[in-house]
Design an enzyme around this catalytic site. Structure first.
Site, short mmCIF file in Angstrom:
data_model
loop_
_atom_site.label_atom_id
_atom_site.label_comp_id
_atom_site.label_asym_id
_atom_site.label_seq_id
_atom_site.Cartn_x
_atom_site.Cartn_y
_atom_site.Cartn_z
N TYR B 94 0.82 -1.21 0.00
CA TYR B 94 0.00 0.00 0.00
C TYR B 94 0.85 1.26 0.00
CZ TYR B 94 -4.29 -2.61 0.57
OH TYR B 94 -5.35 -3.45 0.35
N GLU B 193 -0.71 -30.91 9.19
CA GLU B 193 -1.20 -29.95 8.20
C GLU B 193 -2.43 -29.18 8.68
OE1 GLU B 193 -2.20 -31.55 4.33
OE2 GLU B 193 -3.15 -29.69 3.69
N ASP B 245 -2.73 -34.36 4.84
CA ASP B 245 -3.74 -35.02 4.03
C ASP B 245 -3.05 -35.85 2.96
OD1 ASP B 245 -5.85 -33.82 5.35
OD2 ASP B 245 -6.08 -32.18 3.88
#
Lengths: 622, 361
Positions: B94, B193, B245
């Site tokens: 910004y 995870e 996973d």
């Protein structure tokens, strides 16, 4: 509204009301959506035709109101000449009534059947009568009628006739309630109105949809087109039988006067030449023409040099008006480019002259990923159906658009890109693929002309894209040289708290060209241009620069001579262009006197510059 | 540590200034930061950038903008260092609004530029005072650290006894001047995870029962999470295991922990734990545990195929895993183990995987 008809003898009467009732799909009233479209189309076509014949600038308003769940009321009001009160019943209540049906000239209305069919459809689907109001300039009062159709006798019945004071000089309003469905889209009443506005920039059109939303397509041309006129047949392309029939029915006593008076473009000299070639005596009686003589006439027509058929019978929109029409309708898409519209010279198909004109709208908010939009017209009437079968679509598809800067699979088919292609074919007798008259048949001479017109506007698009590309390259280079490299130098020196190093040597390495770029300001009808020539090479350079504005009149020197421009210096010159302001997209610059590798922002002066004067872009006829 | 501002001047600003003073067109060269240019560093056994390089020159608008932006970023860092401030990468994005032609057009671009400066200077983003938006992940388990707080005092925290169920939140910088590793009673680190699985292990008391440190990776782990794993591995000698996973994205998570990530390959030796081991869910787990599955999406298949070409995955183990997954066209989440009850993962799956020899990769 249908025009006033004086010569009853020219009207034919075919009792088909009953037939129509049972076969309404034949005239296009096969679904509520299509019925609405047909009604709007027939009414507005009639209005514009009537205004055109009387050289009136049309003010037309169309409104579609909801009556109940299934029924809509369509009202079309114009400022046309009005209709003789005695004719109203026939005009609106009798199928196949109208002189137009047999006229030999370019006209909008196609079958003389339309508005009555709409009245009949309204009657069948809702049981209600059409309401017609009309006033002629000569009358003090206007008349209002309720009309229905006697189906078995093919006759209009007037149920109520009232006179009233109408706050206008002349005009007609017709209002029909019918089972209808309002839709928007490519094949809708709304689209028809919109496209009609494109080719009728002299029309002011207001439209109110069933939700009450108002649309206005304002008039952008203050001149009514001249009414089209009937013409004598042009010798080329006539059938043998037609020549024989003309000879047998002629009022002329002698062959030569038959030729000069019955055919277009046959002067006395040309007639002599024809007769000489055929060996027919100039004094023989044309009414005794034999079949073999007719055949030799037909052959002689092909051998003599005839002037192109007269265009008075044709009524093209005209390039400047097409541009205005396209602008007033498509400006809400903020196109970045309108091509210079092209009007091809007239061609002949079967003795009937025709003429093709085309225009292109490009860029802006138009969708990039979709097929280009093809907008087709015949005699100023939009064609919304059967796009695939039409010669216009086929012409678009046969052209390889890739060299013009558009995407196209394998160079055939409808190209992709942010573009609207507009093609108008006008003529006294246009061949259609079918009776519904929604697609032009692929006749070689017409297709060829369409292709030529399209290539010409296509080249215009390519020029625009090239120009845009060149400009953006030059702008990038300018940005690099004038903004980015100085900014790098400044930022680096500030961070190191050191003086900024001289950057000219770096700039010479980055650019090493003479950059030519312009800034411009536009006023109402002129543009003032300041052109800057910067020498970013490492030696002094001399050259001559020739400005070539896209249009208008150049007020300034024909060329600017720059001598010994030292490295990193620039030379400015200013000129103005009169008669152009809107859509000014930059002047082209040409140069001489320097190796082209050292110049960016201008092209080498073509060898034929002096010969061609200011016009450099020749049109190549493929 | 060398003076960051001085290094920036030396490696970037003076270079550009020097080119300009000599009348040369400025340019910057650095290794290409893509999959095609990562090679195995035999010394550290992590993947780092190779020899291919990318040059950006002020001859083009893009190159000149890039150089100008890097100068603005350097100037901004210099200012922050002087004012002893830090900012997030997003704040820098910004702030660049005011940099005129040096302004960034997306945060991806400014993040990339900050990383490029790391590559160029061999310094770290943390040295520049630039930090990522998201806060770090959390850890729970018997490890004692000292973290320097805002008052500048080091405060001792035991990540088992001194924290709630959420665990200890990893700060954005985990270097010695901010965080010191003191001692541990744990035997291993288990990096997890998903938050759901992390919470399950915490609720079931897995860390205490098996004497381990649980680290929540929060998907693709942040730099500080990976750096902390690395430090626990090196300084506390704890082996690291990764539990994710069973899908192509999780394979990448493991790769970034163990081998190094492509985007940060310039600091792989500093972030990656080459001895980290993958526990699962493996493709073969899906079959042998008969786990509930989902069909691979097109993107999953694309990702697996890309991994087949990724130099980091060119081992027998990974070729097998990826091939098997493509073959069955299925993937499974770690929480799919709940099929056998809430305690199955802590009572059976993990103990089998962690403590039965021969069943590991």
């Amino acid at each position: 509204m249908p025009k006033k008809t004086n010569e009853i003898s020219r009207n034919r009467e075919i009792s088909i009301s009953e037939f129509f009732e049972k076969n309404r799909h034949i005239l296009g009233f096969d679904s509520p959506t299509k019925a609405l479209y047909m009604t709007v189309k027939e009414a507005i076509d009639n209005s514009i035709d009537a205004c055109e014949e009387h050289s009136i600038l049309p003010d037309i308003s169309v409104s579609i109101d909801k009556v109940d769940q299934d029924d809509l009321r369509i009202t079309v009001e114009d400022n046309g000449p009005g209709i003789d009160p005695l004719e109203v019943a026939s005009v609106f209540g009798k199928l196949l009534y109208g002189s137009r049906f047999h006229a030999m000239r370019q006209s909008r209305g196609q079958q003389g059947i339309g508005i009555t069919a709409a009245v009949l459809y309204g009657q069948i689907s809702t049981g209600s009568h059409a309401v017609v109001k009309t006033k002629q300039a000569a009358d003090d009062v206007a008349y209002s009628f309720e009309i229905s159709i006697d189906i078995t006798r093919n006759e209009g019945i007037v149920h109520e006739r009232k006179s009233f004071i109408w706050d206008r000089q002349h005009g007609t309003s017709v209002s029909i309630a019918m089972k209808g469905k309002y839709q928007v889209g490519r094949q809708s009443a709304f689209e028809y109105l919109k496209e009609t506005a494109v080719v009728n920039p002299h029309m002011d059109l207001r439209f109110t949809d069933p939700s009450g939303k108002n649309f206005h397509f304002p008039r952008s041309v203050e001149v009514p087109p001249s009414p089209s006129i009937s013409m004598k047949p042009y010798p080329l392309g006539l059938e043998l039988g037609e020549i024989q029939q003309m000879a047998h029915q002629t009022q002329s006593e002698k062959m030569k006067s038959f030729l000069t008076s019955s055919f277009n473009r046959v002067s006395s000299n040309v007639a002599d030449e024809i007769l000489q070639k055929t060996g027919i005596s100039p004094d023989s009686d044309p009414r005794e023409l034999t079949a073999s003589q007719a055949r030799s006439l037909m052959n002689a027509f092909k051998e003599v040099k005839l002037m192109a058929p007269p265009t008075e019978a044709l009524s093209p929109v005209g390039p400047e008006f097409i541009r205005k029409g396209l602008k007033s309708v498509y400006e809400d898409q903020h196109p970045s480019f309108y091509s210079r519209p092209v009007l091809r010279p007239p061609g002949v198909y079967n003795g009937n002259p025709f003429q093709v004109e085309a225009g292109i709208v490009f860029g802006g908010d138009l969708p990039v990923e979709e097929n280009v939009r093809i907008v087709r017209f015949v005699n100023k009437v939009p064609l919304l159906f059967q796009q695939g079968a039409c010669a216009i679509t086929q012409a678009v598809s046969t052209i390889d658009w890739r060299p013009f800067g558009l995407d196209q699979k394998q160079g055939t088919g409808i190209p992709f890109g942010p573009m609207i292609v507009m093609v108008h074919v006008c003529g006294t007798k246009i061949p259609y693929t079918s009776e519904s008259k929604e697609a032009i048949a692929s006749v070689e001479s017409i297709s060829e002309e369409i292709v030529l017109a399209l290539r010409q506007v296509g080249r215009d698009v390519r020029r625009f894209l090239n120009k845009r590309e060149r400009r953006s390259q030059i702008n990038e280079k300018f940005r690099l040289i004038r903004e980015l490299i100085p900014a790098i130098s400044e930022k680096a020196s500030v961070l190191l708290e050191k003086p900024a190093p001289p950057i000219d040597p770096v700039i010479a390495k980055v650019a090493n060209v003479i950059l030519i770029a312009e800034e411009f300001k536009t006023t109402d009808d002129s543009v003032s241009v300041k052109c800057t020539v910067c020498n970013y090479t490492r030696s002094s350079r001399s050259l001559k620069i020739y400005p070539d504005p896209p249009a208008g009149e150049l007020l300034g020197q024909k060329f600017y001579e720059i001598t010994d421009l030292a490295p990193s210096l620039s030379y400015d010159f200013a000129f103005s262009i009169k008669g152009i302001s809107k859509n000014y997209d930059g002047t082209d610059y040409y140069f001489t006197g320097i190796d082209p590798v050292f110049v960016q922002g201008a092209e080498p002066l073509p060898a034929d510059w002096e010969l061609g004067g200011m016009k450099i872009e020749e049109e190549v006829e493929e | 540590m060398t003076d960051t501002a001085e290094v920036l001047k030396e490696k970037l600003i003076r270079r550009i200034y020097g080119y300009l003073s000599e009348g040369e067109v400025p340019f910057l060269s650095m290794p290409s930061r893509n999959k095609e240019n990562i090679v195995l560093d035999e010394k550290y056994m992590v993947w780092k950038y190779g020899d291919k390089s990318l040059t950006r020159s002020a001859k083009t608008v893009d190159g000149a903008e890039y150089i100008l932006k890097s100068l603005y970023v350097a100037g901004f860092i210099d200012e922050m260092l002087k004012g002893k401030k830090t900012s997030t990468l997003r704040e820098m994005y910004y702030i660049s609004e005011g940099w005129g032609p040096g302004k960034f057009h997306s945060q991806d671009e400014s993040d990339m530029q900050a990383e490029d400066l790391e590559v160029l200077t061999a310094l770290l983003r943390e040295d520049f005072g630039l930090r990522p938006e998201e806060n770090g992940a959390s850890i729970i388990g018997d490890v004692t650290i000292e973290e320097r707080n805002r008052k500048g005092e080091f405060k001792k925290i035991n990540c088992k006894d001194d924290v709630g169920d959420g665990g200890y939140t990893i700060p954005y910088s985990v270097e010695n001047n901010k965080l010191r590793l003191k001692e541990t009673g744990a035997k291993l680190v288990l990096a997890i995870e998903t938050g759901g699985m992390f919470d399950r292990l915490v609720e079931n008391g897995f860390d205490e029962r098996y004497n381990c440190v649980l680290v929540h990776l929060k998907g693709q782990p942040a730099r500080s999470t990976r750096r902390l794993l690395k430090r626990m591995n090196e300084e506390l000698k704890l082996p690291v295991y990764v539990f994710t996973d069973g899908d192509p994205w999780s394979f990448r998570i493991f790769a970034s922990v163990a081998y190094g990530a492509i985007k940060t390959a310039h600091i792989s030796d500093y972030l990656a734990v080459p001895t980290a081991e993958f526990i699962g869910i493996t493709a073969s787990d899906i079959l042998s545990y008969d786990l509930p599955t989902d069909v691979l999406t097109d993107k999953d298949v694309q990702a697996l195929n890309a991994e087949l070409k990724d130099p980091r995955f060119q081992t027998e183990f990974w070729k097998n895993e990826i091939g098997t997954m493509l073959g069955m066209n299925k993937k499974a989440e770690q929480q799919a183990l709940a099929k056998y009850g809430l305690d199955y993962v802590t009572d059976k799956y993990l103990p089998d995987k962690l403590f039965s020899p021969g069943d590991m990769m």
